[in-house]
Each structure stands twice: as structure tokens, then as C-alpha cells.
Scaffold this motif. Structure first.
Motif, short mmCIF file in Angstrom:
data_model
loop_
_atom_site.label_atom_id
_atom_site.label_comp_id
_atom_site.label_asym_id
_atom_site.label_seq_id
_atom_site.Cartn_x
_atom_site.Cartn_y
_atom_site.Cartn_z
N ASP A 196 22.95 -19.68 -46.34
CA ASP A 196 22.87 -19.73 -45.03
C ASP A 196 21.44 -20.68 -44.24
O ASP A 196 21.66 -20.30 -42.87
N LEU A 197 21.10 -21.02 -45.41
CA LEU A 197 19.45 -21.42 -45.01
C LEU A 197 20.20 -23.29 -44.42
O LEU A 197 21.11 -23.20 -44.37
N PRO A 198 19.31 -23.72 -43.72
CA PRO A 198 20.07 -25.08 -43.17
C PRO A 198 20.16 -25.90 -43.83
O PRO A 198 19.29 -26.73 -45.13
N ARG A 199 20.77 -27.10 -43.77
CA ARG A 199 20.82 -28.55 -44.53
C ARG A 199 19.61 -29.57 -43.90
O ARG A 199 19.13 -29.21 -42.65
N LEU A 200 18.61 -29.83 -45.21
CA LEU A 200 17.77 -30.86 -44.91
C LEU A 200 17.27 -31.83 -45.47
O LEU A 200 18.37 -31.92 -46.48
N ALA A 201 17.16 -32.87 -45.02
CA ALA A 201 16.43 -33.77 -45.43
C ALA A 201 15.51 -34.21 -46.86
O ALA A 201 14.41 -32.95 -46.37
N VAL A 202 15.24 -35.02 -47.30
CA VAL A 202 13.94 -35.58 -48.15
C VAL A 202 13.47 -35.72 -47.16
O VAL A 202 13.48 -36.26 -46.04
N ARG A 210 17.09 -22.47 -36.63
CA ARG A 210 17.87 -21.90 -36.95
C ARG A 210 18.86 -21.90 -37.80
O ARG A 210 18.74 -22.71 -38.80
N TYR A 211 19.11 -20.87 -38.49
CA TYR A 211 20.40 -20.78 -39.76
C TYR A 211 21.26 -21.40 -39.27
O TYR A 211 22.24 -21.42 -37.89
N ARG A 212 22.37 -21.78 -40.90
CA ARG A 212 22.94 -22.83 -40.29
C ARG A 212 24.08 -22.20 -39.96
O ARG A 212 24.97 -22.81 -38.99
N ILE A 213 24.87 -20.91 -41.06
CA ILE A 213 25.12 -20.12 -40.45
C ILE A 213 25.02 -19.17 -41.01
O ILE A 213 23.94 -18.10 -41.02
N SER A 214 26.20 -17.90 -41.10
CA SER A 214 25.98 -16.11 -41.17
C SER A 214 26.47 -16.03 -42.54
O SER A 214 26.35 -16.70 -43.01
N MET A 223 16.57 -10.63 -45.68
CA MET A 223 16.12 -10.72 -45.87
C MET A 223 15.59 -11.87 -44.67
O MET A 223 14.61 -12.05 -44.60
N ARG A 224 16.46 -11.61 -44.18
CA ARG A 224 16.51 -12.50 -42.18
C ARG A 224 16.70 -11.51 -42.13
O ARG A 224 16.01 -11.69 -40.06
N GLY A 225 16.96 -9.86 -41.70
CA GLY A 225 16.71 -9.00 -40.93
C GLY A 225 16.97 -9.29 -39.67
O GLY A 225 18.75 -9.59 -38.81
N THR A 226 16.01 -9.53 -37.90
CA THR A 226 16.99 -9.67 -36.86
C THR A 226 16.97 -11.14 -36.44
O THR A 226 17.04 -11.19 -35.30
N ARG A 227 16.09 -11.89 -37.37
CA ARG A 227 16.40 -13.32 -36.86
C ARG A 227 16.39 -13.86 -36.91
O ARG A 227 18.13 -13.86 -37.48
N ALA A 228 17.28 -15.09 -35.60
CA ALA A 228 17.46 -16.38 -35.03
C ALA A 228 17.05 -17.81 -35.92
O ALA A 228 18.21 -18.47 -35.83
N SER A 229 15.77 -17.37 -36.34
CA SER A 229 15.86 -18.83 -36.56
C SER A 229 14.68 -18.26 -37.51
O SER A 229 13.85 -17.16 -37.58
#
Length: 357
Positions: A196-202, A210-214, A223-229
Motif C-alpha cells: 500500500d506504500l507509494p511507488r518511488l524512484a531511485v 500519502r498512501y498509494r492504495i487502501s 501499521m497505518r492506524g488512522t493516518r492518511a500519510s
């Protein structure tokens, strides 16, 4: 219902605070911690504001007395690099850092805690033909503690990582606890932990995203809890040659999948392709991770993106919640995460101790 006594804890060699977090999750009130590295101390301080942190060389710190009317537990993980199987040249009695476990017993001799938990890498058992393990157990005995040694795999306790650690458990009075019960039926996979974490570049350097998906799995949701990012989306910058090597490695593969022409500066490896399989390892989505450790040095690779792991991805694989912030340069953050004890593994150990009280 029998009420469990309050347990006060002191964390030696606290690092980023993995053991402290696990202790707190189990119900231990961690009152003091000692950590000498400036970046690790700042990480500890911001995440454990209720704990008094002493950021000095432990050899210069006077032991702390326990408060009357409560049980106490002295715990921590002395520097383990000298015991690691990846550091063959330092795995001996001549490495001075291998003797810092003696500080545990200086504190124990003064404070006489009810419990001692000394954590280290599994390689300590093989170092110097087992002399360090024997000396540690002798110290427990000389101080009047009954003792046990647990070799535990983090994946058995809900951590998405095949990481084995040793725990020396000492108790002044009473029976020793039973081994912690396995916390999961099926190990948590890399996909369940970080998909669910963002796609990243080198070279990604935007700390908070923010998270990539739910989150679809219970572990990621926890791990996320109630966070949006969350923070920690930092990735090491690699040169073109390293990126070309990444492209040749399939999931579960390692440096032996890289063409020899791209490994000319690794002459000691190219001549023997059966050694050092820990470097340039690409993770597999549907299995727990291999040991995180020094994941930048070992070039641990994302399951499908041609880059190293981000700080947050590594922290997830260590079972640090997303609210946990890491401070310092990217190199120091990577070091803190890799050196840490997985908090969920630590929680299982401390819960077993509390159950025995």
C-alpha cells in the motif's frame, strides 16, 4: 482476577527504540534509556517522550536504582556487529565492542533488577567457539539469576521478516517464563506488509507522502492506524551501473544473476559465485523478507521496482508502526532501522515475562 504488578524498565543501548516500543506494547513502563549515537538518540527521544533518555557513552553513566514497590526489568541489545556472521573478521574476543555486554552486568550488580533481558544476533553463539554465550550465562549465575536462552524467529510473531535473534532471560526469584507462543498461523508476506506504500524512484527524497492504495491486510492496517500519510519515503541514490545490475535480478535472486561483465569491481565474488548470497537480493512479494540488516550496503532490492528499499518500507518489514519517525540523514535512518529489534518480536518476549510474574 489477579492484578499483575507494575514493571518498570530501563533500556541500555536503546538505538532507535525497537525494544522499548515492544516493552511498552506489552505493558512495561520504560523509565530510562541510554543511547550514545546522536541521530538514534533524537529518534528515540521524539518517539518516547515519557522516557528519560541519557545520551552518553554507557561506560560513563552511573547505574539507576529501581523504585521500591515495583518490579524492574533491565534490557537492551549491546552492539552486535562484532557477532554478526557477515563480519567474520570481528567475530573474536579481540574486538573491544564485543565486550560491551559487560555494562549490563555493571548495571545489574548495582540495581539488582528483578529481570534481565539481553538481546543479540544469533551469531553470538558461534563467536569464539561459544565463549561469549558461556560468559553471559556465567554472569547471570554469579549475580544470582536463573537464566534461559531463547532463539526466536521474528516471522513467528507477526513480523514480515525471517530474522532470528537471541534473548538471554534472567530472573532473580521465581520460575522462568515459557517460550513466547507463536503469534501468527501464517507468516506475513512482503506484499501484505508494504504493497500500500507509494511507488518511488531511485533517490526519492520527499519524506512524507500519502498512501498509494487502501490497506487490504490486517498487518498494514495495524501499521497505518488512522493516518492518511506517513514519513520515511527516502531511497538511496544509485549510479547507472548499479541500476543496470538491478534489472538482471528476478524475485528471490541475488548478485549471482548479474552478468560477470557488470561485476568487475567484485573480483573476490566473481571467482566464487556460491559466496555472499546476501548482496543484491531482490525480495519476493509472497514470502516474508530476508533479514533487513544493513540493507543499503547489501543492496536489498524492492520486489518489482529497480531500486533499494525506502526507510519506511524497511521500517514496515521491521514492524515499526507508521507513526514512528526516524531522524538524521538517510544513511543514519537506514542504520537505525536495520539495527533495531523488531517491536512485535520484542512485545512477544515481554508479554511472556509479564505472564510469568
Amino acid at each position: 482476577m489477579v492484578r499483575k504488578p507494575k514493571i518498570l524498565g530501563i533500556d541500555l543501548f536503546a538505538g532507535a527504540g525497537g525494544l522499548s516500543l515492544g516493552a511498552q506494547l506489552a505493558g512495561v513502563d520504560v523509565t530510562h534509556a541510554i543511547e550514545n549515537h546522536p541521530a538514534a538518540a533524537e529518534t528515540y527521544r521524539i518517539n518516547h517522550p515519557q522516557t528519560r533518555l541519557i545520551d552518553k557513552d554507557i561506560r560513563l553513566v552511573a547505574p539507576v536504582n529501581k523504585k521500591t514497590g515495583s518490579l524492574s526489568i533491565l534490557f537492551g541489545g549491546p552492539p552486535c556487529q562484532g557477532f554478526s556472521t557477515s563480519n567474520q573478521r570481528t567475530r573474536s574476543t579481540s574486538n573491544p565492542r564485543n565486550w560491551l555486554f559487560g555494562e549490563f552486568f555493571r548495571f545489574a550488580r548495582f540495581g539488582k533488577p528483578d529481570w534481565i533481558v539481553l538481546e543479540n544476533v544469533k551469531g553470538l553463539r558461534e563467536t569464539a567457539q561459544g565463549q561469549f554465550e558461556d560468559m553471559i550465562l556465567d554472569e547471570f549465575h554469579n549475580l544470582g539469576y536463573s537464566s534461559a536462552v531463547w532463539s526466536l524467529c521474528a516471522a513467528d510473531y507477526g513480523v514480515p521478516q525471517k530474522r532470528h535473534r537471541l534473548f538471554f532471560i534472567g530472573r532473580r526469584r521465581g520460575n522462568l517464563p515459557s517460550l513466547p507462543k507463536r503469534g501468527v498461523t501464517h507468516p506475513v508476506t512482503v506484499r501484505q506488509a508494504i504493497a500500500d506504500l507509494p511507488r518511488l524512484a531511485v533517490g526519492a527524497d520527499v519524506d512524507e507522502l500519502r498512501y498509494r492504495i487502501s490497506a487490504s491486510h490486517a498487518y498494514a492496517k495495524k501499521m497505518r492506524g488512522t493516518r492518511a500519510s506517513c514519513t520515511g519515503h527516502l531511497v538511496t541514490t544509485n549510479n547507472d551501473l548499479v541500476l543496470e545490475r538491478y534489472r538482471h535480478i528476478p524475485p528471490g535472486g541475488n548478485w549471482t544473476d548479474i552478468p560477470k561483465r557488470l561485476m568487475k569491481n567484485y573480483t573476490n565474488l566473481v571467482d566464487d559465485r556460491s559466496r555472499h548470497t546476501g548482496i543484491y537480493r531482490r525480495l519476493k512479494w509472497d514470502e516474508p523478507s530476508v533479514v533487513i540488516g544493513n540493507y543499503r550496503k547489501n543492496m536489498l532490492i524492492h520486489p518489482e521496482q529497480d531500486r533499494g528499499l525506502s526507510v519506511r518500507e524497511a521500517a514496515r518489514l521491521q514492524s515499526f508502526p507508521d507513526r514512528y519517525a526516524f531522524l538524521g540523514s538517510i544513511g543514519f535512518q537506514q542504520q537505525q532501522v536495520g539495527n533495531a529489534v523488531p517491536p512485535l518480536l520484542a512485545e512477544a518476549v515481554f508479554r511472556a515475562i509479564i505472564d510469568a510474574c
